[in-house]
Structures are given as structure tokens and as C-alpha cells.
Design a protein around this motif. Structure first.
Motif, short mmCIF file in Angstrom:
data_model
loop_
_atom_site.label_atom_id
_atom_site.label_comp_id
_atom_site.label_asym_id
_atom_site.label_seq_id
_atom_site.Cartn_x
_atom_site.Cartn_y
_atom_site.Cartn_z
N ARG A 238 -18.82 -71.57 22.63
CA ARG A 238 -20.22 -71.95 22.51
C ARG A 238 -21.00 -71.04 21.56
O ARG A 238 -22.00 -71.45 20.97
CB ARG A 238 -20.89 -71.96 23.89
N SER B 162 -14.93 -82.03 25.15
CA SER B 162 -16.26 -81.42 25.31
C SER B 162 -17.07 -82.11 26.40
O SER B 162 -18.28 -81.92 26.50
CB SER B 162 -17.01 -81.46 23.99
N TYR C 220 -23.46 -86.21 26.79
CA TYR C 220 -22.68 -85.11 27.36
C TYR C 220 -22.85 -85.12 28.87
O TYR C 220 -23.99 -85.18 29.39
CB TYR C 220 -23.14 -83.78 26.78
N ASP D 257 -21.90 -82.67 30.94
CA ASP D 257 -22.17 -81.35 31.53
C ASP D 257 -22.42 -80.34 30.42
O ASP D 257 -21.54 -79.56 30.06
CB ASP D 257 -20.97 -80.92 32.41
N ASP D 258 -23.66 -80.38 29.85
CA ASP D 258 -24.04 -79.40 28.83
C ASP D 258 -25.54 -79.15 28.96
O ASP D 258 -26.33 -80.09 28.93
CB ASP D 258 -23.72 -79.92 27.42
#
Length: 574
Positions: free
Chosen positions: A557, A441, A464, A466-467
């Protein structure tokens, strides 16, 4: 001549004299304890061989085996390894022991033991009977040191056969003993620490000949001078100074009784002698003090026992035992056992024991033990200063060594524990690792693993990469070492991740993972690992469909997803 035969013959003489209408007004005899009460073992005729450069230990062992009894004494008093030369002997055992150890020692006996104590001083006593009414005798007198002629204060004075009355001498050496239901022959014993026990036998003017009712006598050897009920904070607080003096004077001697009823410690059917009596059943309205329990004891507030409890105790507030407990203890607040427990303790707040043998401690708050060969269960905390089999606590567990499992809501601490389960474990000789890794993730996290040789806990935190919604995550889990070699390890982990937004605001998005971690040592302290995993990830973005999706790799998602994944990273092993 045995004590029974001696008493029976005197009573018969009294009976004959009374039948002849002759009256005996008063007859007193002063004898030492060893002379009057020596019976059975101490007065036994023995035939002992010659010893040359033999240790006292050898002589004691030979006597114990041949005569079928044990010696009991403070190890500081007698050097068992000292060598002696003794001629062969044929005579009374007590005379041989006196010749072996010296005149400064005193000897008593129970059913199974010869008790040796240091008693260099001697007492003298003058006694008289001031009244004899309604089958009661008031015996009073003065006690003094036979060498210095000074008064002896705080000497224990008690009726020797049935233990119906007891008192202490005052600063002038004076005592007064009120004996109810007295017999023809009344034996009064006097005991004082460092003094040889003394007895007086009084023949009283009575109207009828009756048999003397004896009470069984026992002995308890205290292991460790500092571990007595009177040295304990609670035992010291709830008992009087007179009871402590009585205990010092009488040592481990106690009597047996079927029943005791007490209002408070010291105010009971046994009077001042209550703390030297073992009862089959004891009912203490507020609280009671006794030598021990061989049955059942109930109290509205507290029970205090000098020696052993063999049975069941129930107290509204507190049970305090200076010896061992074999059975069940229950208290609304707490139980304190200074030696061994083989059974169950149940305390509303806490339990404290020296050694728990194959038993169970259950407390609403805290269990304390030195050696626990059993199970500790507490709402808040368990502590063992030595070894423990299993510990279960809502808060934390502390132990020297755990052979079974440790389960804590927060923290487990020990030198060695193979199966600790808690949010955080600190096992001195166990697992401690710090890892950094990235998973499927794109979550980069730092994890700290700590625990035992097999089980460990994991605490981690990361971000994170890249979220747009999820920014941070905190992980908690447990793991197990499946295989350990000098070059390779294999472990399995089950963990849960809680996610947060950019301002650490919690998101209702959870991730539960199970992963297998093969790791290879690239140096003595560093490992590289690639860990395949299986996850349940909750949807990050809302969607119309509530159905759970299954995927081979990566989460969806907008759907709750069961999916595969993986983590790569590096580990530093402490």
C-alpha cells in the motif's frame, strides 16, 4: 474513302481553283454523321458468315475478335441474348450493323470502340456564313426536327476537327458559332440526345491553302446513369445547366488538348467546350471544368472533371471527379471521386470515393468509401459501406467488413473485423461477453468485452470490497483470443484501472495489469475462469521511500509495486 483523304482532295481542288483566279463564295453539304465521318472501322469492308438462331452477343463477340475492336452501349438498349437469323454478308460494316439492330440506332467510333446509341429522330439544319474577317468565321443557322419540322432547342453545335468553338441552339433552334483561326474547310457537328448526329461541311473563301489541324477524340462509358458528376451534389452545384445539356448530347465523347487555362468553370481557353476536353495540363485560377486530366491540374478553388483523372490534382477547396482517379488528389477541404481511386487522396476536411483500390485516404476529419481496398486514415472518422483493408481514426470507424486492422480512439463498428482496437468495438459477427469477477485486491467488477474473432476491447466498472481509501474503479483494455475450442478458450488482456474515492472523486492511483485467462464452458453460454495476472500498482498511502517494490503476490500500500495476482469469475458469452 477516309476522312483525311476526302478533306485533302477537296482542299487540293480549292487550291487549284484559286490559282486559276476563280472564287468560291459558299459551299455547304448536309450529311449524316455516319455518312460523313464513317471511317476506319465503320466504313471497313467486312465478310460475315451466315447466322441461324444466333444471339446478338455471339455476333458481337465474333466481330470484335475478327475486327479488333469493342462494342460499347447501354445494356438497356440492346438485348444481347435475343436470337436472330442473318444471311452471309459482304460489304460495309455500318450497313450490316444497321440491318442487325435497325434504323433507330446510331453508330460512332473511336480508336478502340464502336459506340451504339438509340437515336430514333433526325435533325435538319440550314446554315450560312455571315462574316469572314481577320481569319474568323461566324457560322449561324437553324436546327429543326426533320419529321415534325419543329425547332430543336439545346442541341450541341461545335467545330468538329479542332473543337475551337461550341454552343447550344436556343428555343427557336437558332445557333451562332464564332470560329477563330478558321481553315478552308470547316466541319460543324450537331448532337442532341435521342437524335442522330449530323454534320455540315463548309468551304470558306480564304486567301491561302493551309492544312487542317485535327484533335484526337476519345470516349468514356459511364457505368451507372446515376453516378455522374452532374448528379453529384457538388458537381451539380458548381456547373451550369448548359454544361449538363452538353454532356447529355455528346455522351461520353471528349477531345484531347495539351493545355487549358480557366478563370471559372465555363470561362476558359476552350470556351463552352471545356467540359468535353481532357487536358495534359490545366491551370484554373478560381475553378475549372474539363472532361478529365492526363497530367496535372491546379486550381485556386475547385477542379471539376466529368471523367477520369490520370495524374495529379491540387485544389484550394475541392476536387470533383465523375470517373476514376489514378494518381494523387490534394484539396484544402475535400476530394470527391464517384468511381474508383487507385492512388492517394489527401483532404483537409473529408474525402469521398466509391471504391479505393490499393490506395490511401487521408483526411483531417472524415473519409467515406463504398469499397476500400487500402487504408483510411482520418482525424475524426472513417466509413466504408463495403469491405476495407485497414481503418485508422481518432474518433470512430464504420465498415461492412475489415480484412486488416481497425484502430479508433473511441469506437469501431463492423459486421466482421478480426483486429479492432478501440475503447469500444461492436462487431456483429465477433466477440461479445459479460463477466463478473473478484481479483487479488478484493475488487469486484463487471466487464464487457466486445470485438472481433481475435482482438477485442474491454470496458469494466466495479467496487472495492475492503479498502478504506479506494471505493470504485473503472477499467479499459484490449485483449486477444489465443485459442478457441468448443469447450475451452484461452485469451490474454492488457488493461488499466483508474480508481475513485467514496464520492467518485478520482484518486491518483493507477493499476496496469496483464493477465492470461483460461476459461472452461460449463454450459453453452457460460464459462468459468481463473486468471493469473501480473500488475504494476501505485501506492495508495504516502511513504518516505520512492523505490519500486517487487512481490510475488499482492501490492504494497505504501510502495509502487510490481506483483503477481489473479482473478476468478464467470462469463456469459453472447
Amino acid at each position: 474513302m477516309s476522312r483525311f483523304k476526302f478533306i485533302r482532295d477537296i482542299k487540293l481542288i480549292i487550291y487549284i481553283i484559286r490559282k486559276a483566279k476563280l472564287f468560291v463564295v459558299f459551299f455547304g453539304i448536309l450529311l449524316t454523321y455516319n455518312q460523313v465521318w464513317a471511317q476506319g472501322k465503320l466504313s471497313r469492308q467486312v465478310d460475315i458468315p451466315r447466322y441461324e438462331r444466333a444471339s446478338i452477343r455471339q455476333i458481337f463477340d465474333s466481330l470484335s475478335k475478327k475486327e479488333s475492336f469493342y462494342f460499347s452501349f447501354n445494356s438497356d438498349l440492346v438485348n444481347l441474348d435475343s436470337l436472330v437469323n442473318k444471311k452471309s454478308y459482304n460489304g460495309v460494316l455500318i450497313d450490316y450493323l444497321t440491318g442487325l439492330l435497325g434504323e433507330r440506332f446510331s453508330f460512332k467510333e473511336t480508336t478502340s470502340h464502336i459506340l451504339i446509341s438509340y437515336a430514333p429522330e433526325r435533325m435538319d439544319v440550314a446554315a450560312n456564313i455571315s462574316s469572314k474577317e481577320s481569319n474568323r468565321a461566324m457560322i449561324s443557322g437553324y436546327i429543326k426536327d426533320i419529321r415534325t419540322n419543329r425547332a430543336i432547342a439545346n442541341a450541341s453545335v461545335y467545330e468538329r476537327e479542332a473543337f475551337r468553338a461550341s454552343t447550344l441552339s436556343d428555343k427557336n433552334g437558332f445557333f451562332a458559332l464564332d470560329i477563330k483561326n478558321s481553315e478552308n474547310l470547316v466541319a460543324i457537328a450537331l448532337s442532341k440526345e435521342n437524335y442522330r448526329d449530323t454534320s455540315i461541311i463548309l468551304l470558306l473563301p480564304v486567301e491561302a491553302y493551309r492544312s487542317l489541324k485535327k484533335r484526337k477524340v476519345g470516349y468514356y462509358q459511364v457505368n451507372g446513369a446515376g453516378k455522374t458528376v452532374y448528379n453529384n451534389f457538388f458537381g451539380n452545384f458548381f456547373t451550369s445547366s448548359a454544361q449538363k445539356i452538353q454532356s447529355l448530347n455528346l455522351g461520353g465523347m471528349f477531345a484531347y488538348s495539351p493545355v487549358q487555362v480557366s478563370l471559372t468553370p465555363g470561362l476558359s481557353t476552350h470556351g463552352f467546350f471545356d467540359s468535353q476536353v481532357v487536358n495534359n495540363f490545366s491551370l484554373n485560377i478560381i475553378g475549372g471544368s474539363s472532361a478529365g486530366v492526363d497530367g496535372v491540374e491546379l486550381a485556386g478553388a475547385l477542379n471539376i472533371n466529368q471523367y477520369d483523372v490520370d495524374g495529379a490534382q491540387f485544389a484550394g477547396v475541392l476536387n470533383i471527379v465523375g470517373g476514376n482517379v489514378k494518381g494523387l488528389q490534394m484539396a484544402g477541404v475535400g476530394n470527391v471521386v464517384l468511381h474508383n481511386l487507385s492512388g492517394v487522396q489527401i483532404g483537409g476536411v473529408w474525402n469521398q470515393v466509391d471504391t479505393l483500390k490499393s490506395g490511401l485516404q487521408i483526411a483531417g476529419a472524415v473519409n467515406l468509401g463504398r469499397e476500400v481496398d487500402g487504408i483510411q486514415i482520418a482525424g475524426l472518422a472513417n466509413r466504408s459501406n463495403g469491405q476495407v483493408r485497414n481503418q485508422i481514426a481518432g474518433g470512430f470507424n464504420i465498415a461492412k467488413s475489415v480484412s486488416g486492422i481497425q484502430i479508433a480512439g473511441l469506437l469501431n463498428i463492423s459486421d466482421s473485423s478480426d483486429y479492432p482496437i478501440g475503447v469500444f468495438n461492436w462487431i456483429k459477427n465477433g466477440t461479445k461477453q459479460l463477466s463478473a469477477g473478484v481479483d487479488d485486491s478484493k475488487f469486484f467488477g463487471l466487464s464487457f468485452r466486445s470485438g472481433g474473432r481475435v482482438m477485442y476491447s474491454l470496458i469494466g466498472f466495479g467496487l472495492y470490497l475492503d479498502d478504506p481509501i479506494l471505493k470504485y474503479g473503472a477499467e479499459f483494455g484490449i485483449g486477444a483470443q489465443l485459442l478457441t475450442t468448443p469447450k475451452f478458450t484461452l485469451s490474454a488482456e492488457l488493461l488499466q484501472r483508474t480508481n475513485f474515492g467514496d464520492r467518485f472523486n478520482p484518486k491518483d492511483v493507477q493499476r496496469i495489469s496483464f493477465r492470461i485467462i483460461p476459461a472452461v464452458y460449463v454450459s453453452k453460454k457460460l464459462q468459468l475462469y481463473v486468471a493469473p495476472s501480473f500488475h504494476y500498482s501505485e501506492a495508495v498511502e504516502p511513504a518516505a521511500s520512492k523505490a519500486i517494490l517487487w512481490k510475488l503476490w499482492g501490492k504494497e500500500r505504501q510502495r509502487n509495486t510490481f506483483h503477481g495476482g489473479g482473478t476468478v469469475g464467470i462469463t456469459y458469452v453472447f
